[in-house]
Write a protein that holds these residues in place. Sequence first.
Motif, PDB file in Angstrom:
ATOM      1  N   ASP A   1     -10.182   0.603   3.980  1.00 41.95           N
ATOM      2  CA  ASP A   1     -10.197  -0.547   4.623  1.00 41.95           C
ATOM      3  C   ASP A   1     -10.140  -1.998   3.768  1.00 41.95           C
ATOM      4  O   ASP A   1     -11.065  -2.534   3.476  1.00 41.95           O
ATOM      5  CB  ASP A   1     -11.423  -0.597   5.361  1.00 41.95           C
ATOM      6  CG  ASP A   1     -11.324  -1.687   6.619  1.00 41.95           C
ATOM      7  OD1 ASP A   1     -10.521  -1.452   7.572  1.00 41.95           O
ATOM      8  OD2 ASP A   1     -12.341  -2.206   6.910  1.00 41.95           O
ATOM      9  N   PRO A   2      -8.700  -1.746   2.998  1.00 43.18           N
ATOM     10  CA  PRO A   2      -8.769  -2.657   1.903  1.00 43.18           C
ATOM     11  C   PRO A   2      -8.497  -4.017   2.399  1.00 43.18           C
ATOM     12  O   PRO A   2      -8.020  -4.633   3.625  1.00 43.18           O
ATOM     13  CB  PRO A   2      -7.408  -2.277   1.217  1.00 43.18           C
ATOM     14  CG  PRO A   2      -6.502  -1.506   2.366  1.00 43.18           C
ATOM     15  CD  PRO A   2      -7.680  -0.903   3.058  1.00 43.18           C
ATOM     16  N   MET A   3      -9.027  -5.162   1.309  1.00 44.00           N
ATOM     17  CA  MET A   3      -8.660  -6.620   1.892  1.00 44.00           C
ATOM     18  C   MET A   3      -7.320  -6.874   1.633  1.00 44.00           C
ATOM     19  O   MET A   3      -6.948  -7.391   0.683  1.00 44.00           O
ATOM     20  CB  MET A   3      -9.620  -7.321   1.212  1.00 44.00           C
ATOM     21  CG  MET A   3     -10.919  -7.244   1.257  1.00 44.00           C
ATOM     22  SD  MET A   3     -11.741  -8.482   0.063  1.00 44.00           S
ATOM     23  CE  MET A   3     -13.589  -8.022   0.807  1.00 44.00           C
ATOM     24  N   VAL A   4      -6.353  -6.678   2.830  1.00 45.91           N
ATOM     25  CA  VAL A   4      -4.842  -7.064   2.328  1.00 45.91           C
ATOM     26  C   VAL A   4      -4.568  -8.454   2.651  1.00 45.91           C
ATOM     27  O   VAL A   4      -3.643  -8.886   1.794  1.00 45.91           O
ATOM     28  CB  VAL A   4      -4.267  -5.926   3.586  1.00 45.91           C
ATOM     29  CG1 VAL A   4      -2.746  -6.587   3.465  1.00 45.91           C
ATOM     30  CG2 VAL A   4      -4.311  -4.678   3.326  1.00 45.91           C
ATOM     31  N   HIS A   5      -5.122  -9.042   3.621  1.00 43.24           N
ATOM     32  CA  HIS A   5      -4.973 -10.583   4.026  1.00 43.24           C
ATOM     33  C   HIS A   5      -6.158 -11.463   4.464  1.00 43.24           C
ATOM     34  O   HIS A   5      -6.411 -10.789   5.521  1.00 43.24           O
ATOM     35  CB  HIS A   5      -3.831 -10.402   5.050  1.00 43.24           C
ATOM     36  CG  HIS A   5      -3.202 -11.919   5.408  1.00 43.24           C
ATOM     37  ND1 HIS A   5      -2.530 -12.060   6.386  1.00 43.24           N
ATOM     38  CD2 HIS A   5      -3.309 -13.044   4.517  1.00 43.24           C
ATOM     39  CE1 HIS A   5      -2.190 -13.463   6.457  1.00 43.24           C
ATOM     40  NE2 HIS A   5      -2.462 -13.953   5.321  1.00 43.24           N
ATOM     41  N   GLN A   6      -6.608 -12.172   3.741  1.00 51.02           N
ATOM     42  CA  GLN A   6      -7.777 -12.794   4.458  1.00 51.02           C
ATOM     43  C   GLN A   6      -7.369 -14.256   5.028  1.00 51.02           C
ATOM     44  O   GLN A   6      -6.718 -14.997   4.876  1.00 51.02           O
ATOM     45  CB  GLN A   6      -8.566 -13.380   3.093  1.00 51.02           C
ATOM     46  CG  GLN A   6      -9.885 -14.033   3.323  1.00 51.02           C
ATOM     47  CD  GLN A   6     -10.911 -13.241   4.146  1.00 51.02           C
ATOM     48  OE1 GLN A   6     -10.846 -11.765   4.116  1.00 51.02           O
ATOM     49  NE2 GLN A   6     -11.591 -13.680   4.796  1.00 51.02           N
TER      50      GLN A   6
END
Length: 267
Positions: free
Chosen positions: A122-127
Amino acid sequence: MIAASARRVDLGDGNVTEIEQWGTSGPILLCVHGITSSRKMWTRTAGYFVSRYRVVAYDQRGHGDSAAVAGPMTLARSLADLAAVAGVLDGPIRGLLGHSWGGAVALLGGREIRAERVIAIDPMVHQAAGTWAADFVDDLRDVLGVPPQQREPAIRTMFAGNAPVEVDAKVHAMRALRIETIEALGAENGADAGTWDLRDTLRGYPKPLYLAVADPSDSVILPADLAFIRTQGGRNVTIEVYTGEGHTLQRTAFEKFAAAADRFLAD
């Protein structure tokens, strides 16, 4: 508890971190934690993989024993720190594993360091613009407002219900964590301006990548961005959505995730 060894590593800018290693033989599984975590969060993972891999984890800036580490909180600096850690490891890095913020670092690192495969939880791809404080800061203000020497009971209450090893890991991660660190992580990466955006990093990803995604109700990956990855990630990208599981699915769905990661690493 499985035995572990620890040593300090120079990050190349006058700062150091501590790395922990479980196991003494086999290829390396290098682990990168997320916000409000530390190297200790990988203890359970290490127990699962230690018979086949050397599991290595380190404290990212501002967390755990690196709470006082100075310097920028940019993703570029996080990537440089990862490269510094990888640079002192002897032997093949079979897998680079990261969660949340650490998942973003792992996605970037997969293009830069000598890891054969990448696993991003669950990576922070786009905030999404304007949401950093609500998503990652506001819930921490009370507990991080307590002086460090008085903070442990509040942390244990905050994470009550988790396995004891997980609660102990949170205490280690957050006992000296400052709210300013989390604020800086967002500000220095343009999160509220919408410029925290790794979608191009995922386009045609160059090596095998397993993307473990939380249920849409709790995932930090926006639905439109997941659709982008499905169409633009390329043939190296495997996506699995863990329906009903939250952002920290490596805790709540540990056995399922560990088995899936094990199969991916063995391919």
